[in-house]
Design a protein around this motif. Structure first.
Motif, PDB file in Angstrom:
ATOM      1  N   UNK A 650     -21.888  -3.449 -42.320  1.00 16.14           N
ATOM      2  CA  UNK A 650     -20.592  -4.041 -41.998  1.00 16.14           C
ATOM      3  C   UNK A 650     -20.813  -5.479 -41.537  1.00 16.14           C
ATOM      4  N   UNK A 651     -20.015  -6.402 -42.048  1.00 12.49           N
ATOM      5  CA  UNK A 651     -20.077  -7.807 -41.649  1.00 12.49           C
ATOM      6  C   UNK A 651     -18.711  -8.216 -41.098  1.00 12.49           C
ATOM      7  N   UNK A 652     -18.705  -8.781 -39.895  1.00  6.93           N
ATOM      8  CA  UNK A 652     -17.473  -9.199 -39.232  1.00  6.93           C
ATOM      9  C   UNK A 652     -17.150 -10.646 -39.572  1.00  6.93           C
ATOM     10  N   UNK A 653     -15.892 -10.882 -39.963  1.00 10.40           N
ATOM     11  CA  UNK A 653     -15.457 -12.257 -40.206  1.00 10.40           C
ATOM     12  C   UNK A 653     -14.670 -12.811 -39.021  1.00 10.40           C
ATOM     13  N   UNK A 654     -14.356 -11.948 -38.050  1.00 11.70           N
ATOM     14  CA  UNK A 654     -13.537 -12.347 -36.914  1.00 11.70           C
ATOM     15  C   UNK A 654     -12.145 -11.766 -37.018  1.00 11.70           C
ATOM     16  N   UNK A 655     -11.450 -11.660 -35.873  1.00  8.87           N
ATOM     17  CA  UNK A 655     -10.079 -11.172 -35.805  1.00  8.87           C
ATOM     18  C   UNK A 655      -9.954  -9.749 -36.351  1.00  8.87           C
ATOM     19  N   UNK A 656     -10.996  -8.940 -36.157  1.00  8.99           N
ATOM     20  CA  UNK A 656     -10.925  -7.541 -36.576  1.00  8.99           C
ATOM     21  C   UNK A 656     -11.115  -7.310 -38.053  1.00  8.99           C
ATOM     22  N   UNK A 657     -11.510  -8.332 -38.797  1.00  9.04           N
ATOM     23  CA  UNK A 657     -11.724  -8.212 -40.240  1.00  9.04           C
ATOM     24  C   UNK A 657     -13.194  -7.933 -40.501  1.00  9.04           C
ATOM     25  N   UNK A 658     -13.484  -6.837 -41.228  1.00 10.72           N
ATOM     26  CA  UNK A 658     -14.865  -6.472 -41.518  1.00 10.72           C
ATOM     27  C   UNK A 658     -15.001  -6.062 -42.977  1.00 10.72           C
ATOM     28  N   UNK A 659     -16.130  -6.463 -43.597  1.00  7.85           N
ATOM     29  CA  UNK A 659     -16.419  -6.177 -45.004  1.00  7.85           C
ATOM     30  C   UNK A 659     -17.771  -5.487 -45.076  1.00  7.85           C
ATOM     31  N   UNK A 660     -17.844  -4.403 -45.833  1.00  9.77           N
ATOM     32  CA  UNK A 660     -19.077  -3.644 -45.958  1.00  9.77           C
ATOM     33  C   UNK A 660     -19.738  -3.986 -47.295  1.00  9.77           C
ATOM     34  N   UNK A 661     -20.721  -4.895 -47.247  1.00  8.11           N
ATOM     35  CA  UNK A 661     -21.324  -5.384 -48.489  1.00  8.11           C
ATOM     36  C   UNK A 661     -22.676  -6.018 -48.180  1.00  8.11           C
ATOM     37  N   UNK A 662     -23.614  -5.946 -49.147  1.00  2.90           N
ATOM     38  CA  UNK A 662     -24.923  -6.589 -48.989  1.00  2.90           C
ATOM     39  C   UNK A 662     -24.834  -8.094 -49.189  1.00  2.90           C
ATOM     40  N   UNK A 663     -23.820  -8.566 -49.895  1.00  2.53           N
ATOM     41  CA  UNK A 663     -23.692 -10.002 -50.153  1.00  2.53           C
ATOM     42  C   UNK A 663     -23.264 -10.710 -48.874  1.00  2.53           C
ATOM     43  N   UNK A 664     -23.947 -11.784 -48.478  1.00  6.35           N
ATOM     44  CA  UNK A 664     -23.517 -12.525 -47.286  1.00  6.35           C
ATOM     45  C   UNK A 664     -22.084 -13.026 -47.425  1.00  6.35           C
ATOM     46  N   UNK A 665     -21.384 -13.097 -46.309  1.00  7.01           N
ATOM     47  CA  UNK A 665     -19.981 -13.491 -46.346  1.00  7.01           C
ATOM     48  C   UNK A 665     -19.771 -14.830 -47.036  1.00  7.01           C
ATOM     49  N   UNK A 666     -20.686 -15.772 -46.797  1.00  3.23           N
ATOM     50  CA  UNK A 666     -20.523 -17.105 -47.369  1.00  3.23           C
ATOM     51  C   UNK A 666     -20.622 -17.095 -48.891  1.00  3.23           C
ATOM     52  N   UNK A 667     -21.245 -16.053 -49.452  1.00  2.00           N
ATOM     53  CA  UNK A 667     -21.448 -15.991 -50.898  1.00  2.00           C
ATOM     54  C   UNK A 667     -20.442 -15.109 -51.615  1.00  2.00           C
ATOM     55  N   UNK A 668     -19.556 -14.442 -50.857  1.00  2.00           N
ATOM     56  CA  UNK A 668     -18.573 -13.588 -51.504  1.00  2.00           C
ATOM     57  C   UNK A 668     -17.578 -14.452 -52.276  1.00  2.00           C
ATOM     58  N   UNK A 669     -17.298 -14.110 -53.523  1.00  2.00           N
ATOM     59  CA  UNK A 669     -16.391 -14.938 -54.338  1.00  2.00           C
ATOM     60  C   UNK A 669     -14.944 -14.753 -53.928  1.00  2.00           C
ATOM     61  N   UNK A 670     -14.133 -15.753 -54.283  1.00  2.00           N
ATOM     62  CA  UNK A 670     -12.700 -15.679 -53.991  1.00  2.00           C
ATOM     63  C   UNK A 670     -12.006 -14.685 -54.914  1.00  2.00           C
TER      64      UNK A 670
END
Length: 674
Positions: A650-670
């Motif tokens: 799980x990766x937290x982006x802040x404000x209760x938003x979390x994404x479960x992925x091996x890809x770093x948040x900065x590299x996730x596509x739009x």
């Protein structure tokens, strides 16, 4: 026009005999023409006559209806003049039908393979020995995973979306010249819907097949139809090319329908059309839409307008088509009220898992490894006055989670607790009355939960008696209050479900849920079968009830535009596992989980120029992988072996938003392109 019409309906009037013995019209002087290779969309609110018209094109009328006048010409001959044996050969063969409710097309006691083989035997010239391969090919065409396994299953072993795909495959088995589709994608998730529509477009083009779509989803109409015919009160209000009608409709009613649609780019609630459509069979003077039209004059109430030329290539039944472009369609609804992001919890789930498989004694003795759990590791909370949206494809576990919370299924692992910390017993039978009262559920199909033999008064009285002991005038008074809350009224108390429209039934179901005074209401696809105007009214109703009572909602839907309009937070599920959760704006923004991007890219808009971006040859699996990321087999940006071996963090982006992925948040596509 491309050649002679394959289906040519001329001045068709269909009606029923009223109590006074007079014939009352349901369809009034309807003209409809569709040629080979053409696609026509029929749109309008519930009760407008769309399904009646589509069934009449097959020479079929529901019980009690009669053809009063007019003709239905199929391939040069009046279909109502054909014999029963001729109609048997045509229906399911040259004329295919895909019904809205797949339960009407599938026999619950027969395996899927038997039912497809029957369709092939009746309507296909293939030798018997080739039926198995053809059945597998049909199921593969409609994106069903592991077609050979599907053939061995019964309908109840498939999800609603999978059942609908089987119904589509059966309709295609006879290789029809014309295909009539009555809300064919209502039960499908956004990715499957988009792929099915692409398939149907390709098949229609390859076979030069005529198609008639009945749908309340204008995004579907925009994607597949060349022309649109708008019905209201059993009359044609507007016809024209799809692009023109959806861009600048030349009739006030069509303009109001467009304003009732939620948009992916806008979080405001859509605004429903004011008033109600006329009941079928109502005799009237003047324009059928006059009572709800902002342009109506005395002339509109006194005289029936003729079909005249409107903007571009449109024909409209309106006295003032030149004024339509400047009218206020009633769009731009209010922004839904936000639930408290830090308020007290109403419900908590901790590591909940649910299993459907039950290994036999021999399998247990041999210690045969079990399949992965259908739902696993679900941990989330719901706050008071909050709406949590749940999205994901069919089979992602959304309804399973709701049924487990409601006590209709038992969790294999984990805990479910109310906001005060009290644990919920596993099943309805084990729960105390106060626990049952606090959690109520509204189902997708109100017919499955409303007793057809009971009146609305009897339906509402059950929870009022059980939980509050109300009797006599107090019971009746509270029942009326509940009906007024859902905008119905006391005169509905004596009606039975069969006397209500689909939207009215769903409102009664909502009223019954609120009769218990619940803290939490579970909504399972409750707007999927509603037309856009009634859908907008139900969404506004839920938002008002949340503000009035502080009720918390879990709202399950395949429609991501509705979830965006109504929800405070969104949970994204795939194969029974959470992929992403957070505030609505964050989940619909950037970054997002690759699976969330796939869902968002597949959303259809009421714009013929909008093209969804889909995964090529994409099909969901029947069960999740034993280890690694559940989305690994379909992910367009898969990292490599780590996705196959290790569970993603799980990766937290802040404000209760979390994404479960091996890809770093900065590299996730739009957005993921197909």
């Amino acid at each position: 026009m491309a050649g002679p019409p394959l289906i040519d309906i001329r001045k068709l009037c269909i009606g029923f005999r009223g109590r006074a013995g007079t014939m009352l019209p349901v369809l009034h002087e309807i003209d409809l023409t569709v040629c080979r290779g053409q696609s026509l969309g029929l749109v309008g609110e519930s009760g407008s006559g769309k399904s009646t018209l589509a069934l009449a094109a097959m020479g079929y009328l529901k019980h009690g209806l009669q053809k009063l006048s007019g003709e239905v010409i199929h391939d040069g001959a009046d279909i109502f003049a054909r014999s029963a044996s001729e109609l048997e050969k045509i229906r399911g063969g040259r004329l295919g039908l895909i019904p809205q409710n797949s339960g009407q097309a599938l026999t619950p006691t027969l395996r899927i393979g038997q039912q497809i083989h029957e369709a092939l035997h009746l309507h296909c010239a293939l030798p018997e020995g080739e039926h198995e391969a053809r059945a597998i090919d049909l199921l593969a065409q409609v994106r069903l995973p592991d077609p050979q396994a599907i053939l061995r299953r019964y309908p109840h072993e498939l999800s609603g979306g999978q059942q609908q795909r089987v119904a589509i495959a059966m309709a295609l088995a006879g290789e029809p010249d014309a295909l009539l589709l009555d809300e064919p994608t209502t039960g499908l998730d956004v990715t499957t819907q988009a792929h099915i529509l692409e398939l149907l477009r390709d098949l229609a083009a390859a076979r030069n097949m005529a198609t008639v779509y009945v749908s309340h989803d204008l995004g579907v109409i925009a994607r597949v139809c060349d022309r649109v015919q708008v019905l209201y009160g059993g009359e044609t209000m507007l016809t024209g090319p799809t692009a023109e009608v959806l861009r600048d409709p030349a009739h006030p009613y069509a303009r109001g329908l467009l304003a009732s649609i939620p948009r992916l780019s806008d979080r405001t609630l859509p605004r429903a059309l004011e008033g109600r459509p006329p009941p079928p069979g109502q005799r009237r003077r003047g324009c059928a839409f006059a009572a709800r039209c902002g342009l109506a004059t005395e002339t509109c109430h006194a005289e029936r307008p003729p079909m005249i030329a409107g903007a571009g290539a449109q024909n409209t039944r309106c006295f003032y088509p030149d004024r339509v472009a400047g009218m206020d369609a009633g769009g731009g609804g209010a922004v839904p009220g936000h639930g408290a992001s830090d308020g007290p919890a109403a419900l908590r789930l901790a590591d909940v898992a649910v299993r459907y498989d039950r290994p036999g004694l021999l399998a247990r003795l041999r210690r045969v490894p079990r399949n992965p759990a259908t739902v696993e590791g679900i941990s989330l909370h719901l706050r008071r006055g909050e709406t949590l949206g749940m999205v994901g494809e069919s089979g992602s576990g959304k309804s399973t989670i709701l049924k487990t919370i409601a006590g209709l299924m038992s969790p294999a692992e984990g805990r479910i607790a109310l906001g005060d910390g009290s644990l919920l017993n596993a099943t309805v039978e084990q729960r105390r009355p106060d626990q049952l009262r606090r959690i109520q559920m509204v189902f997708q199909n109100p017919d499955d939960s409303l007793n057809p033999r009971q009146t609305v008064a009897e339906i509402l009285s059950q929870p009022l008696r059980l939980y509050f002991g109300l009797r006599g005038k107090a019971l009746q008074g509270r029942s009326v209050e509940l009906l007024e809350t859902v905008r119905l009224g006391a005169h509905y108390l004596d009606r039975r479900p069969g006397q209500l429209s689909g939207g009215e039934k769903q409102r009664v179901a909502v009223a019954r849920a609120f009769a218990a005074g619940p803290e939490i209401v579970l909504c399972d696809e409750i707007t999927s079968a509603l037309d856009v105007s009634v859908q907008a009214a139900v969404l506004e109703l839920l938002n008002d009830l949340k503000g009035l009572h502080g009720t918390a909602f879990i709202f399950v839907s395949h429609d991501l535009t509705i979830v965006r309009a109504l929800s405070d937070r969104v949970a994204v599920l795939y194969q029974g596992r959470l992929c992403e959760i957070g505030p609505t704006a964050a989940v619909y923004g950037a970054p997002s989980h690759p699976y969330t991007e796939v869902l968002l890219n597949a959303v259809l808009e009421p714009d013929p120029e909008h093209t969804p971006r889909l995964l090529t040859e994409d099909a969901a699996d029947l069960s999740p992988p034993a280890r690694g990321c559940p989305f690994q087999r379909r992910c367009p940006v898969k990292c490599g072996r780590i996705c196959e071996v290790d569970a993603p963090p799980w990766q937290e982006t802040g404000d209760g938003h979390a994404i479960r992925c091996h890809i770093p948040l900065a590299d996730l596509p739009r957005r993921i392109a197909g």
